[in-house]
Design a protein around this motif. Structure first.
Motif, mmCIF file in Angstrom:
data_model
loop_
_atom_site.group_PDB
_atom_site.id
_atom_site.type_symbol
_atom_site.label_atom_id
_atom_site.label_comp_id
_atom_site.label_asym_id
_atom_site.label_seq_id
_atom_site.Cartn_x
_atom_site.Cartn_y
_atom_site.Cartn_z
ATOM 1 N N LEU A 241 -4.952 -3.085 -6.054
ATOM 2 C CA LEU A 241 -6.181 -3.125 -5.954
ATOM 3 C C LEU A 241 -6.811 -3.401 -4.645
ATOM 4 N N PRO A 242 -8.069 -2.907 -4.391
ATOM 5 C CA PRO A 242 -8.478 -3.153 -3.033
ATOM 6 C C PRO A 242 -9.044 -4.677 -2.863
ATOM 7 N N GLN A 243 -8.718 -5.344 -1.757
ATOM 8 C CA GLN A 243 -9.259 -6.783 -1.856
ATOM 9 C C GLN A 243 -10.509 -6.989 -1.262
ATOM 10 N N LYS A 244 -10.976 -6.153 -0.158
ATOM 11 C CA LYS A 244 -12.277 -6.703 0.243
ATOM 12 C C LYS A 244 -12.803 -5.398 1.066
ATOM 13 N N PRO A 245 -14.099 -5.119 1.126
ATOM 14 C CA PRO A 245 -14.813 -3.909 1.425
ATOM 15 C C PRO A 245 -14.221 -3.470 3.016
ATOM 16 N N TYR A 246 -14.124 -2.353 3.297
ATOM 17 C CA TYR A 246 -13.737 -1.926 4.737
ATOM 18 C C TYR A 246 -15.036 -1.898 5.381
ATOM 19 N N PRO A 247 -14.838 -1.832 6.693
ATOM 20 C CA PRO A 247 -16.145 -1.661 7.480
ATOM 21 C C PRO A 247 -16.263 -0.202 7.576
#
Length: 782
Positions: A241-247
């Motif tokens: 799963l994605p852990q934190k938003p990307y810029p």
């Protein structure tokens, strides 16, 4: 008739029904969503270049027009399996939800369709009551009558919350997976499909196990209904799963900034070539890391497609920091032009028929009032071919050419180019106009070079015709197609021959050290290019063109601070050639023969050949070049039988005199010319028995035409001497020096005289031994 009678019998019911129908028709607002959206720019192939967050702080992209198939499949399976067949609500789901909620004594299940969820999203802030559910149901049925199922699905995908400040599938795909929504895998699509169900409870980086369970249950449903095979399922549940938003990408931040001024909150498709933009970003970063060591912090680069006039690369500034104006877009900011306008002067003089490409122009110490231009290396050639003066960017010939051509005439050409930062009168800029006395910007300069290249392309491709809108504005809007106007016989600003010879000269500009031998490599391409360096080393320019592309580079500091070494050829030119290396190779411009005429030209002077020119050649010149005068430097001289001495009828029989063509420059030009050209042959001396008065000439080298001279003092307080210099056509003659009629000495061969005049006005008089006299008035200050 029966219906009319029924209405008459049931008037009240009919009125009520009609009122209800009208209310139902108008119950749905015209615009369901009025939330501000982010400004989004994409490349020419729809790749995201960057986005500016919406005014309410949400990453909410403008409404999508196409929901990716994988996300749609996952969403419908998870939220509304009967979406394409129900009328806006699902009675079975509603009944099941009521039964479960009543039995539990609390709201456990919603039973809402996607259509109802669109209505709920549009009515944000409303409490989740049964009355509100009834309103949503009514509005949902009305929405189904207004829009197609796919349009409703698009609305949901564009406005569904995905946790944090992320709204809509497009923003979510970039924030959580750093890619387009259409490129998501089944696992990624399933992750996003379950997020809107509880965005405040479950989003990447938080409540990971709940999110994983929901995603995997959805993937199992996809397996069970045959949408995906077992291998795809196993690979999907193994994905993290994605852990934190990307810029979000910031591939063209300054173009985004420009677009946001006029297209705020819109999805804007640009003409940018994303691959080229990324490559040039990398080039700029590399050079920035080197230049910042010399406290040079800002770079801007613009690449135009000549044939479409579309912007392919837009880099408004280097990846510097806030302290060095990182956010300033320098492409459209006025900066001192340095020598970057010289090609326009050369082209204007060729176009007007005031110059031929190879004509010798003076390169000698020059002063116009208080203005004294100097070449970069502070040396002089005496006389230099005009095309070499341009390719070597010599300042003195440029200023003398401008003075000869006329300041107002050149200013008229520049105004025709629509250089918007040229806001003052011609007299305000003066003769410094050719050397950086004016300001312009990278956008206007690149568009002008592109228009010149395009003029030449069109002339050769369209039966020697020009286009009425050739000198137009480039575009970065993908939807805009440039209209070059209609073909006509008349030039718009410069004729094609003038442009061709200007580019031929610019092609000979010495390249940076890494490209010095470019012509020996098959992979190299011919480029017409020019550099510029402003006074005080504040701005460095390099602009080049081929038939297909224009590349413009500016280097400096946004705050105007000058730095040693901030020179066009050293800082901007290497970037320019690195960018051209990324572009496809172009063939060179074809000659515009219909704008040329073949004439006999003097090889030594570059003028049209006179009857006494010794060596001539046939060359194509611009048609209007026929107006230029014949060669003024070849003269028929009279020699004795051995050709050792000049003679005339005062000392030799006419029958014994030999007549020979001789290349003779004016004394001041000759003085400097022979220092650089040892093969230059001065006239033979007159035989001692001949009267030579009428053939002798001399000129001041220093003081030149300046009227005020400052005599500095050294550290000991001693006043430095004033060194007077004269060029004589016959240096072996003795000359005599006077100041204010007082004799101060004589010289022979090397005509220099040192003196310390008193402060004030003086007249310097020089007389040679046969009576030739010249004078110069000066004012001395200490």
């Amino acid at each position: 008739m029966k219906l009319i009678n029924d209405i008459k019998r049931h008037k009240i019911k009919s009125v009520v029904l009609a009122a209800l129908l009208v209310a139902y028709y108008f119950c749905l607002p015209k615009d369901l969503f009025k939330d501000p959206t982010a400004t989004v720019i994409t490349s020419s192939n729809n790749t995201l270049l960057g986005a500016k967050i919406a005014d309410d702080g949400q990453w909410r992209f403008p409404k999508t027009n196409n929901v990716p198939e994988k996300f749609k499949t996952c969403l419908l399976l998870f939220e509304d399996d009967y979406f394409y067949i129900h009328p806006g609500f699902n009675p079975i789901s509603i009944f099941k939800a009521l039964k479960e909620n009543i039995s539990s004594g609390s709201v456990k299940r919603g039973g809402s369709t996607l259509t109802q969820q669109v209505i709920r999203l549009s009515r944000k802030g409303q409490s989740r009551t049964y009355l509100e559910k009834l309103k949503e149901l009514i509005l949902a049925t009305r929405l189904e009558l207004r829009l197609s199922k796919d349009e409703i699905l698009n609305l949901y995908a564009s406005h569904a919350p995905f946790g944090g400040n992320v709204v809509g599938i497009d923003a979510a795909a970039w924030r959580y997976f750093n890619r387009e929504a259409s490129n998501l895998s089944w696992a990624e699509s399933a992750t996003l499909a379950v997020l809107p169900n509880a965005p405040s409870l479950i989003y990447p980086g938080k409540n990971q196990q709940q999110l994983l369970n929901k995603r995997n249950r959805l993937l199992k449903k996809l397996l069970d209904n045959g949408t995906i095979d077992r291998l795809t399922y196993q690979l999907s549940i193994a994905e993290a799963l994605p852990q934190k938003p990307y810029p979000l990408p910031q591939t063209a931040p300054h173009l985004l900034q420009k677009v946001a001024k006029h297209n705020k909150g819109e999805r804007f498709k640009t003409t940018i070539d994303v691959a080229l933009q990324s490559q040039v970003n990398h080039i700029v970063k590399q050079h920035y890391n080197i230049l910042k060591q010399n406290e040079i912090y800002n770079i801007s680069v613009l690449v135009l497609d000549v044939k479409t006039r579309k912007v392919l690369t837009y880099i408004g500034n280097s990846p510097t920091d806030k302290a060095h104006q990182k956010s300033v877009d320098i492409i459209d900011k006025p900066r001192s032009t340095g020598s970057i306008l010289k090609p326009f002067l050369y082209a204007a003089m060729l176009d007007a028929g005031d110059l031929l490409p190879y004509t010798l122009v003076p390169d000698v110490p020059t002063q116009f009032g208080s203005y004294q231009p100097e070449n970069y290396d502070k040396s002089y050639d005496g006389a230099v071919p005009a095309n070499k003066a341009l390719s070597r960017s010599l300042n003195v010939p440029a200023v003398r050419m401008l003075q000869s051509f006329g300041l107002d005439r050149f200013y008229h050409y520049l105004k025709a180019l629509k250089l918007k930062d040229l806001t003052h009168s011609a007299n305000h800029y003066g003769l410094a106009l050719a050397l950086g006395g004016a300001e312009s910007n990278l956008w206007d300069l690149c568009k002008s070079y592109a228009a010149m290249a395009s003029t030449l392309n069109h002339f050769n491709a369209k039966s020697s015709r020009y286009f009425t809108n050739e000198f137009c504005e480039p575009t970065f809007n993908f939807k805009t197609t440039i209209n070059f106007g209609s073909p006509v016989a008349e030039k718009q600003i410069f004729n094609a021959a003038a442009i061709f010879y200007t580019f031929e000269s610019m092609k000979q500009v010495n390249r940076p050290e890494s490209d010095l031998s470019w012509e020996y490599y098959n992979s190299s391409q011919e480029i017409a290019w020019k550099t510029g360096t402003s006074f005080g080393f504040r701005d460095a320019w390099a602009i080049g063109t081929t038939p297909d592309y224009v590349v413009g580079v500016w280097v400096g500091n946004a705050d105007g601070e000058g730095r040693p070494g901030l020179i066009g050829v050293q800082t901007a030119a290497p970037i320019l050639f690195d960018v051209f290396d990324m572009l496809p190779k172009s063939e060179w411009f074809a000659k515009p023969y219909d704008e040329m005429i073949t004439v006999e030209v003097c090889k030594q002077s570059g003028y049209r050949a006179s009857t006494v020119c010794e060596t001539t050649t046939l060359l194509e010149i611009p048609i209007d070049g026929q107006k230029t005068p014949p060669c003024p430097f070849h003269r028929l001289v009279h020699l004795d039988s051995q050709e050792e001495f000049q003679v005339n009828s005062s000392c030799e029989s006419v029958s014994n005199i030999h007549h020979k063509s001789w290349f003779i420059l004016p004394p001041l030009q000759a003085h400097f010319f022979k220092l650089k050209n040892p093969i230059y042959k001065s006239l033979p001396p007159f035989r001692s028995d001949c009267d030579e008065r009428t053939t002798v000439a001399m000129e001041f080298i220093y003081p030149n035409e300046q009227k005020t001279i400052y005599l500095p003092t050294d550290f000991d307080g001693k006043t430095n001497e004033l060194i007077l210099k004269v060029a004589h056509s016959k240096p072996e003659l003795q000359i005599f020096w006077y100041i204010d009629s007082a004799y101060i000495g004589s010289t022979k061969t090397l005509h220099e005289m040192a003196m310390i005049p008193t402060p004030g006005d003086h007249t310097i008089t020089v007389v040679d031994e046969i009576g030739t006299t010249i004078k110069r008035k000066i004012k001395v200050l200490q």
